[in-house]
Design a protein around this motif. Structure first.
Motif, short mmCIF file in Angstrom:
data_model
loop_
_atom_site.label_atom_id
_atom_site.label_comp_id
_atom_site.label_asym_id
_atom_site.label_seq_id
_atom_site.Cartn_x
_atom_site.Cartn_y
_atom_site.Cartn_z
N ASP A 59 3.14 -7.38 9.34
CA ASP A 59 2.93 -7.10 7.93
C ASP A 59 2.91 -5.59 7.67
OD1 ASP A 59 2.13 -7.69 5.19
OD2 ASP A 59 0.14 -6.99 5.76
N ILE A 60 3.57 -5.17 6.60
CA ILE A 60 3.51 -3.77 6.15
C ILE A 60 2.27 -3.64 5.28
CG2 ILE A 60 4.61 -1.99 4.73
CD1 ILE A 60 7.31 -3.37 5.36
N ASP A 61 1.41 -2.69 5.60
CA ASP A 61 0.23 -2.45 4.76
C ASP A 61 0.62 -1.48 3.65
OD1 ASP A 61 -2.17 -1.93 3.54
OD2 ASP A 61 -3.27 -1.49 5.39
N GLU A 62 1.06 -2.04 2.53
CA GLU A 62 1.52 -1.22 1.40
C GLU A 62 0.43 -0.32 0.87
OE1 GLU A 62 4.05 -4.90 1.55
OE2 GLU A 62 1.92 -4.53 1.64
N CYS A 63 -0.82 -0.69 1.07
CA CYS A 63 -1.95 0.11 0.57
C CYS A 63 -2.14 1.40 1.36
CB CYS A 63 -3.23 -0.72 0.59
SG CYS A 63 -3.12 -2.20 -0.45
N ASN A 64 -1.58 1.48 2.56
CA ASN A 64 -1.71 2.68 3.38
C ASN A 64 -0.44 3.52 3.41
OD1 ASN A 64 -4.39 2.61 4.14
ND2 ASN A 64 -4.01 1.26 5.87
N LEU A 65 0.51 3.21 2.53
CA LEU A 65 1.73 4.01 2.47
C LEU A 65 1.42 5.36 1.82
CD1 LEU A 65 4.31 1.32 1.25
CD2 LEU A 65 4.05 2.22 3.56
N PRO A 66 2.17 6.42 2.17
CA PRO A 66 1.92 7.74 1.58
C PRO A 66 2.00 7.72 0.05
CG PRO A 66 3.57 7.89 3.33
CD PRO A 66 3.27 6.44 3.14
N GLU A 67 2.95 6.94 -0.48
CA GLU A 67 3.11 6.85 -1.94
C GLU A 67 2.26 5.68 -2.45
OE1 GLU A 67 6.79 6.11 -4.93
OE2 GLU A 67 7.13 7.51 -3.28
N LYS A 68 1.37 5.98 -3.39
CA LYS A 68 0.49 4.94 -3.92
C LYS A 68 1.28 3.85 -4.65
CE LYS A 68 -3.73 5.64 -5.34
NZ LYS A 68 -4.93 6.02 -6.07
N VAL A 69 0.92 2.58 -4.39
CA VAL A 69 1.61 1.48 -5.05
C VAL A 69 0.85 0.99 -6.28
CG1 VAL A 69 2.94 0.66 -3.08
CG2 VAL A 69 0.60 -0.15 -3.37
N GLN A 75 -7.92 1.36 -10.45
CA GLN A 75 -7.28 0.23 -9.79
C GLN A 75 -7.30 0.42 -8.28
OE1 GLN A 75 -3.03 -0.41 -10.56
NE2 GLN A 75 -3.62 -2.16 -11.83
N ASP A 76 -7.54 -0.65 -7.55
CA ASP A 76 -7.53 -0.62 -6.09
C ASP A 76 -6.41 -1.49 -5.57
OD1 ASP A 76 -9.85 0.98 -6.00
OD2 ASP A 76 -11.14 -0.80 -6.11
N CYS A 77 -5.89 -1.13 -4.40
CA CYS A 77 -4.83 -1.88 -3.74
C CYS A 77 -5.47 -2.82 -2.72
CB CYS A 77 -3.88 -0.91 -3.04
SG CYS A 77 -2.49 -1.70 -2.23
N VAL A 78 -5.00 -4.06 -2.70
CA VAL A 78 -5.45 -5.04 -1.71
C VAL A 78 -4.21 -5.54 -0.96
CG1 VAL A 78 -6.59 -7.27 -1.34
CG2 VAL A 78 -7.40 -5.76 -3.16
N ASN A 79 -4.18 -5.31 0.36
CA ASN A 79 -3.05 -5.75 1.17
C ASN A 79 -3.10 -7.28 1.31
OD1 ASN A 79 -0.74 -5.14 2.84
ND2 ASN A 79 -1.98 -5.82 4.55
N GLY A 82 2.55 -10.03 3.67
CA GLY A 82 3.90 -9.84 3.13
C GLY A 82 3.95 -9.12 1.80
N GLY A 83 2.82 -8.61 1.33
CA GLY A 83 2.81 -7.91 0.04
C GLY A 83 1.49 -7.22 -0.22
N TYR A 84 1.16 -7.08 -1.50
CA TYR A 84 -0.08 -6.45 -1.92
C TYR A 84 -0.37 -6.87 -3.34
CZ TYR A 84 2.78 -3.28 -4.69
OH TYR A 84 3.66 -2.78 -5.61
N LYS A 85 -1.59 -6.63 -3.78
CA LYS A 85 -1.91 -6.83 -5.19
C LYS A 85 -2.80 -5.70 -5.66
CE LYS A 85 -5.55 -10.21 -4.23
NZ LYS A 85 -6.02 -11.57 -4.40
N CYS A 86 -2.69 -5.39 -6.93
CA CYS A 86 -3.50 -4.35 -7.55
C CYS A 86 -4.61 -5.03 -8.34
CB CYS A 86 -2.64 -3.48 -8.48
SG CYS A 86 -1.30 -2.64 -7.61
#
Length: 102
Positions: A59-69, A75-79, A82-86
């Motif tokens: 799984d890619i942890d989109e919440c830890n990417l350099p660019e904020k999703v 708003q907080d990111c939750v991994n 296979g994805g993430y949710k805000c």
């Protein structure tokens, strides 16, 4: 025993398991787009939201990417798998797509 799997009888998101006198189709791991067997290390290619790492799809942890999703204020990111949710931060709630203080 005839190897029915040689004829590739299963769908794209399944792999074939040869059994005595028959066969069964088993679902690929959620991290796979097509597979040759059970588990994330048997993927033909990785599904969206996953990357090949140490010979398996992880799984890619989109919440830890350099660019904020999650770019909205409060708003907080939750991994997720296979994805993430805000989601709105603690003390805030979603009002028409904006996080407002409770």
């Amino acid at each position: 025993d005839l190897d029915e799997c040689a004829a590739s009888p299963c769908k794209d998101h399944q792999y074939c398991l040869n059994t005595d006198g028959s066969f069964s189709c088993k679902a690929c791991d959620a991290s796979c787009l097509g597979c040759t067997g059970e588990g994330s290390q048997q993927c033909k290619t990785c599904a969206s939201g996953y990357v090949k790492e140490d010979e398996k799809c992880t799984d890619i942890d989109e919440c830890n990417l350099p660019e904020k999703v999650c770019t909205e204020e409060n708003q907080d990111c939750v991994n997720t798998s296979g994805g993430y949710k805000c989601v709105c931060s603690e003390g805030f709630e979603d009002k028409d797509g904006t996080c407002v203080q409770i």
